[in-house]
Design a protein around this motif. Structure first.
Motif, PDB file in Angstrom:
ATOM      1  N   VAL A   1       0.843  -1.197   0.000  1.00  0.00           N
ATOM      2  CA  VAL A   1       0.000   0.000   0.000  1.00  0.00           C
ATOM      3  C   VAL A   1       0.880   1.249   0.000  1.00  0.00           C
ATOM      4  O   VAL A   1       0.611   2.235  -0.699  1.00  0.00           O
TER       5      VAL A   1
ATOM      6  N   PHE B   1      -1.403  -2.908  -5.582  1.00  0.00           N
ATOM      7  CA  PHE B   1      -2.436  -3.531  -4.770  1.00  0.00           C
ATOM      8  C   PHE B   1      -2.589  -5.014  -5.110  1.00  0.00           C
ATOM      9  O   PHE B   1      -3.112  -5.787  -4.309  1.00  0.00           O
TER      10      PHE B   1
ATOM     11  N   ALA C   1      -0.399  -6.873  -2.806  1.00  0.00           N
ATOM     12  CA  ALA C   1      -0.972  -6.721  -1.472  1.00  0.00           C
ATOM     13  C   ALA C   1      -2.112  -7.710  -1.260  1.00  0.00           C
ATOM     14  O   ALA C   1      -2.226  -8.334  -0.197  1.00  0.00           O
TER      15      ALA C   1
END
Length: 527
Positions: free
Chosen positions: A192, A356, A359
């Motif tokens: 992030v 992302f 992530a």
């Protein structure tokens, strides 16, 4: 098994095998916590949370610093003249921290045996803050490169000494969940942080990245001082079930029939905790409330490191970790170039947002490598009359090996045939999922199979794996030139799968091999 009244040493054949579940289905709280207020197993939930938060924040900041420079390369190519920095390339700034993760692990783990985990953590927070400042003010390529080396060295505490810290704060049956949560969640938040890097660069030059992250670096010093107690604890001998147990941190367990047989005799009662100013100050400065291994432990460390390096049960994990982690490093560098080139033509800001994808991959790895592994080990232990064997962790390798090898092969095909960008992002996420899951599986296997050599085993897997992955990420360019991008990734996936298959014979003959290794080399251990 009933305990005999004479002194016994359970450090060889039973090394790594733990009676974890009783006949009535209860899970034993092992190691047995002492009555000391300095024993991390007796800490309150709030104190444990603060300690985990401190090391997690440092890991997030360290990962962003180590990986973030890969997003600065376009600007850095305009900053440094390729001819002047030859034979090095600008992308060396992005790849060199990997090898210094290995060098750092070789430094921090043995040093923590002498002065403690907490002082080493504090040193690393100061080093990370200084190196980030040095990178921000650097005027030449080589000063910037020095700062990157120091950042990698400081960040190396996360996959080495900090893993030992997490292990020391938790009971055996809790370790899969906590190791998985530590590594998965820190990876999620670091990605992030990387996702906003393009927007940070829009505020100024590439130096803005270092200046803005200098604040969080300084915060880690505060957290190390006030939120991170010492986790290394040498548990005193204690009475248990009519006998006296002596539990050493290196895995050796001795049972005595009377206190006169215990080296050092009966331990003195722990002093009650009082909220005095002197005690608060002692907790802030370099202060360790338990006896460390000292210089004898550091002296024994090189020998233990060599034993672990040539231990086939650990060497296999080293190679597997190198291929999966190295493939992740190469993929993270490759997919940026692929998505910014035709036919995808992603903007620089969009490249930041696709962070992302890793992530999400790391977030999915948490339940798989944490809760699923815990459930599986508990189930296998129940089927083994309550005894948990280290081999019960081996099935946790299956999923990451399959997902890593298949995602690499499909990634090569997707780039060759220009599949939709959605496929690229999904496969990158799957590759990241594999790397995080395999790291959790590696940690559990080497530390539970060889608890006496947990520290050097972590160094071998971490330092060796990251050093080899640096060589892989550096040498793969020649591989790509000779084989092509698609063929390289397909071959990389096949090699990863082949290395993973080595786990099958280990599952059947691992226990006999462990027993032989401890009988051959464990009895002469200096610790």
């Amino acid at each position: 098994m009933p305990l005999e009244t004479r002194t016994q040493d359970y450090s060889t054949a039973t090394q790594g095998s733990v009676f974890l579940i009783t006949s009535d289905g209860r899970t034993l709280q092992l190691p047995i916590p002492s009555q000391s207020q300095h024993d991390p197993l007796t800490w309150s939930k709030w104190k444990r949370f603060r300690a985990l938060c401190a090391i997690s924040v440092f890991t997030v900041v360290g990962l962003v610093q180590v990986q973030g420079t890969s997003l600065l390369l376009d600007e850095l190519e305009h900053e440094y003249n390729a001819v002047e920095i030859a034979p090095l390339r600008v992308d060396t700034l992005s790849s060199v921290p990997c090898i210094f993760w290995g060098i750092g692990a070789l430094t921090w783990v043995p040093l923590s045996l002498v002065i403690g985990r907490r002082p080493v953590f504090l040193i690393c927070t100061i080093l990370l803050t200084f190196s980030t400042y040095l990178a921000a003010v650097s005027q030449t390529f080589y000063v910037h490169l020095l700062a990157r080396c120091l950042q990698g060295t400081a960040g190396a505490i996360s996959p080495s000494t900090m893993i030992l810290t997490v292990i020391e704060m938790n009971f055996i049956h809790q370790r899969p969940r906590y190791i998985a949560s530590f590594w998965c969640l820190t990876t999620v938040f670091s990605n992030v942080g990387l996702a906003v890097t393009p927007y940070i660069l829009s505020l100024g030059t590439w130096r803005s990245f270092y200046w803005i992250w200098l604040g969080p670096c300084a915060l880690t010093i505060f957290l190390a001082l006030f939120w991170s107690p010492e986790t290394y604890f040498e548990r005193p001998a204690m009475a248990f079930d009519g006998h006296i147990l002596s539990q050493a941190e290196n895995g050796r367990v001795k049972v005595y029939s009377k206190w006169e047989d215990v080296p050092g005799g009966k331990p003195m009662p722990d002093t009650p905790h009082t909220w005095k100013t002197s005690n608060i100050i002692k907790n802030i400065i370099f202060w360790n409330r338990t006896k460390m291994g000292g210089w004898p432990a550091m002296k024994a460390f090189p020998r233990q490191l060599i034993i672990c390096l040539f231990n086939p049960l650990i060497f296999w994990v080293l190679i597997l970790n190198a291929f999966i982690f190295g493939s992740m490093v190469v993929t993270l560098a490759t997919y940026v170039e692929v998505l910014m080139a035709p036919p995808y033509n992603f903007s620089f800001n969009a490249i930041g947002l696709v962070k992302f994808s890793p992530a999400i991959g790391a977030l999915v790895a948490f339940p798989v490598s944490g809760f699923l592994t815990s459930w599986m080990v508990q189930r296998l232990a129940r089927g083994n009359k309550g005894v948990r064997e280290p081999e019960h962790y081996l099935p946790s390798f299956i999923v990451p090996v399959l997902t890593s090898s298949s995602s690499l092969c499909l990634f090569g095909v997707a780039m060759d045939r220009h599949w939709s960008s959605i496929w690229i992002l999904v496969l990158v996420g799957v590759n990241y999922f594999s790397a995080i899951s395999i790291f959790t599986a590696n940690t559990l296997w080497v530390t539970e199979a060889f608890p006496r050599w947990a520290a050097p085993a972590i160094v071998v897997v971490g330092a060796g794996g990251y050093a080899v992955s640096f060589g892989l990420s550096t040498g793969i360019f020649g591989w790509i030139q000779s084989q092509g991008l698609s063929a390289t990734y397909i071959e990389l996936g096949m090699v990863t799968f082949a290395v993973g298959l080595v786990g099958l014979p280990i599952n059947f003959w691992g226990k006999q091999c462990r027993q032989y290794i401890y009988k051959r080399w464990g009895d002469n251990d200096d610790q």
